[in-house]
Design an enzyme around this catalytic site. Structure first.
Site, short mmCIF file in Angstrom:
data_model
loop_
_atom_site.label_atom_id
_atom_site.label_comp_id
_atom_site.label_asym_id
_atom_site.label_seq_id
_atom_site.Cartn_x
_atom_site.Cartn_y
_atom_site.Cartn_z
N SER A 7 0.91 -1.14 0.10
CA SER A 7 -0.04 0.03 0.04
C SER A 7 0.86 1.25 -0.04
O SER A 7 2.13 1.35 0.49
CB SER A 7 -0.95 0.03 1.09
OG SER A 7 -0.10 -0.19 2.49
N GLU A 9 1.36 5.67 0.78
CA GLU A 9 0.83 6.73 1.27
C GLU A 9 1.13 7.94 0.46
O GLU A 9 2.44 8.14 -0.11
CB GLU A 9 1.25 7.26 2.80
CG GLU A 9 0.50 8.20 3.31
CD GLU A 9 1.51 8.75 4.80
OE1 GLU A 9 0.93 8.04 5.66
OE2 GLU A 9 2.23 9.60 4.76
N ASP A 101 -1.46 16.06 15.81
CA ASP A 101 -0.45 16.90 16.47
C ASP A 101 -1.19 18.40 16.43
O ASP A 101 -1.58 18.70 15.36
CB ASP A 101 0.83 16.88 15.91
CG ASP A 101 1.56 15.60 16.22
OD1 ASP A 101 1.39 15.02 17.33
OD2 ASP A 101 2.28 15.19 15.46
N PHE A 210 13.34 14.20 10.06
CA PHE A 210 12.15 13.51 10.26
C PHE A 210 12.20 12.39 11.50
O PHE A 210 11.53 12.32 12.38
CB PHE A 210 11.39 13.07 9.21
CG PHE A 210 10.02 12.32 9.16
CD1 PHE A 210 9.14 13.00 10.03
CD2 PHE A 210 9.66 11.56 8.52
CE1 PHE A 210 7.85 12.70 10.06
CE2 PHE A 210 8.35 10.97 8.66
CZ PHE A 210 7.40 11.52 9.50
N HIS A 259 3.70 -0.88 3.86
CA HIS A 259 3.17 0.46 3.58
C HIS A 259 4.24 1.33 3.24
O HIS A 259 4.92 1.79 4.24
CB HIS A 259 2.09 0.61 4.74
CG HIS A 259 1.46 1.78 4.59
ND1 HIS A 259 0.26 2.31 3.85
CD2 HIS A 259 1.71 3.34 5.22
CE1 HIS A 259 -0.22 3.28 3.82
NE2 HIS A 259 0.44 4.00 4.55
P1 FAD Z 1 -2.05 7.95 19.64
O1 FAD Z 1 -1.70 6.42 19.50
O2 FAD Z 1 -3.39 7.86 20.12
O3 FAD Z 1 -1.03 8.73 20.83
C1 FAD Z 1 0.48 8.52 20.80
C2 FAD Z 1 0.86 7.98 22.02
O4 FAD Z 1 0.70 9.00 23.33
C3 FAD Z 1 0.31 6.59 22.65
O5 FAD Z 1 1.28 5.65 22.19
C4 FAD Z 1 0.35 6.75 23.96
O6 FAD Z 1 1.43 6.24 24.61
C5 FAD Z 1 0.14 8.28 24.39
N1 FAD Z 1 -1.46 8.65 24.61
C6 FAD Z 1 -1.86 9.58 23.73
N2 FAD Z 1 -3.22 9.83 24.50
C7 FAD Z 1 -3.20 9.11 25.55
C8 FAD Z 1 -4.37 8.92 26.39
N3 FAD Z 1 -5.52 9.58 26.41
N4 FAD Z 1 -4.01 8.23 27.31
C9 FAD Z 1 -2.72 7.52 27.55
N5 FAD Z 1 -1.73 7.53 26.66
C10 FAD Z 1 -1.95 8.26 25.52
N6 FAD Z 1 -0.69 13.31 11.49
C11 FAD Z 1 -1.52 14.06 10.95
O7 FAD Z 1 -1.52 15.23 11.28
N7 FAD Z 1 -1.93 13.69 9.66
C12 FAD Z 1 -1.77 12.37 9.25
O8 FAD Z 1 -2.48 12.21 8.11
C13 FAD Z 1 -1.01 11.56 9.87
N8 FAD Z 1 -0.78 10.28 9.34
C14 FAD Z 1 -0.13 9.51 10.27
C15 FAD Z 1 -0.16 8.12 9.53
C16 FAD Z 1 0.45 6.97 10.40
C17 FAD Z 1 0.49 5.79 10.00
C18 FAD Z 1 1.22 7.44 11.44
C19 FAD Z 1 1.95 6.44 12.42
C20 FAD Z 1 1.25 8.84 12.12
C21 FAD Z 1 0.56 9.75 11.18
N9 FAD Z 1 0.26 11.00 11.66
C22 FAD Z 1 -0.39 12.15 11.01
C23 FAD Z 1 1.16 11.58 13.18
C24 FAD Z 1 0.31 11.31 14.32
O9 FAD Z 1 -0.79 12.31 14.34
C25 FAD Z 1 1.02 11.92 15.29
O10 FAD Z 1 2.13 10.64 15.56
C26 FAD Z 1 0.35 12.05 16.56
O11 FAD Z 1 1.31 12.47 17.53
C27 FAD Z 1 -0.10 10.84 17.17
O12 FAD Z 1 -1.31 10.32 16.62
P2 FAD Z 1 -1.92 8.94 16.88
O13 FAD Z 1 -3.32 9.00 16.61
O14 FAD Z 1 -0.93 7.87 16.43
O15 FAD Z 1 -1.75 8.82 18.56
#
Ligand code: FAD
Length: 288
Positions: A7, A9, A101, A210, A259
């Site tokens: 896949s 991105e 973020d 990065f 991916h």
């Molecule tokens: P989460 O996995 O929800 O949180 C990250 C970590 O913080 C967790 O491992 C956990 O340890 C801790 N944490 C967070 N919230 C809590 C809570 N409430 N309680 C306890 N622990 C918590 N960013 C963009 O802006 N746009 C995109 O399109 C984008 N695409 C991405 C695609 C992929 C495959 C990846 C891996 C990242 C992408 N990102 C993107 C970056 C991502 O938004 C950031 O890494 C962001 O900081 C974390 O988002 P997440 O949903 O993975 O976080």
């Protein structure tokens, strides 16, 4: 060896020139028959409309299955679910659900009326009942996690909330992925649902910056090799060899899905796929 699922991105273009570049990339990579492609969502939701346009245009023009990234940043629950519903109406049922973020950096601060975490967003999307939900995963732990156990416990909560697969942050050594996959398995997560994210390195300086930002460790021998390759003017050769070897090691270790973070540049991704024996399959009727 069976053909791995691949896949790709992409990110949404912000100019006409960038649109052409994305289209060239899609045309170059689509014949490799990816299982899906995904389109990112700009930090802070800044590309909401552009992401939507890129997702629907790629889908209707190529027939490929497209996953739309969606974050919780700077939107109410209602607005976020409305975006998701618009995708569903357009036939896009695959979402990469992320917390995201803050636009200027710093600690994540949800809007009072917004989804407060990735888990809350996944639950909201799962309630709609129409989506295949993918999430992010962090083999070297997310910079905000307290430790690896907490990083994995949180990933488990994302699966329990309704995620079907997780795509990882990029990393340099297959062993990093295997350690993470094994620890996830030990915590009760199905390791086959964790898809390694691969960054073909088109630009070493950019990749190094990065990596620093997202907590990806750079092995000394790899940093040294890229420095030497820049001196000897053979960056592309090294990048292809390094990316192919990483993917090959992953496949040897039982991985079935790869991916690729293409950064809207097709050459290294395509050459790496070919080095792995993944040849073009599709004849795209809709692609000029
Ligand atoms: P989460 O996995 O929800 O949180 C990250 C970590 O913080 C967790 O491992 C956990 O340890 C801790 N944490 C967070 N919230 C809590 C809570 N409430 N309680 C306890 N622990 C918590 N960013 C963009 O802006 N746009 C995109 O399109 C984008 N695409 C991405 C695609 C992929 C495959 C990846 C891996 C990242 C992408 N990102 C993107 C970056 C991502 O938004 C950031 O890494 C962001 O900081 C974390 O988002 P997440 O949903 O993975 O976080």
């Amino acid at each position: 060896m069976t053909r791995p699922n691949i896949s790709f991105e992409f990110f949404p273009p912000r100019s006409l020139a960038a649109s052409f570049r994305l289209w060239d990339t899609v045309q170059a990579l689509a014949p490799l028959a990816p299982g899906f492609v995904s389109v990112t969502y700009g930090a802070g939701g800044t590309t909401r409309q552009l992401t939507h346009e890129a997702v629907t245009t790629i889908g209707t023009s190529t027939g490929l299955s497209v996953a739309a990234h969606l974050t919780c940043v700077d939107a109410s629950r209602e607005e976020t679910l409305e975006i998701a519903q618009t995708y569903a109406k357009a036939g896009v049922k695959d979402i990469v659900a992320l917390r995201g973020d803050m636009p200027g950096g710093g600690a994540f601060s949800p809007r009072p009326d917004g989804f407060g975490s990735s888990v809350a967003l996944i639950e909201g999307l799962a309630d709609v009942g129409e989506f295949n939900i993918r999430v992010g995963a962090y083999p070297e732990a997310h910079p905000e996690s307290t430790d690896m156990a907490q990083n994995i416990a949180w990933l488990k909560r994302k699966f329990e909330a309704g995620a079907t697969s997780a795509i990882t942050q990029f990393f340099f050594e297959a062993e990093t992925f295997f350690r993470f996959r094994d620890a996830c398995q030990a915590a009760g997560i199905d390791g086959t649902r964790i898809i390694p994210g691969i960054l073909p390195i088109e630009n070493w300086k950019g990749a190094r910056n990065f990596a620093q930002q997202c907590g990806t460790s750079i092995p000394t021998n790899i940093a040294q090799a890229y420095d030497n390759a820049a001196r000897d003017d053979c960056h592309d050769l090294l990048a292809l060899a390094q990316c192919s070897e990483l993917c090959s090691d992953l496949l040897d270790g039982g991985v079935n899905d790869l991916h690729f973070y293409t950064l809207n540049t097709p050459d290294l991704t395509r050459d790496c796929c070919r080095a792995l024996g993944i040849e073009p399959e599709l004849k795209l009727e809709k692609v000029a």
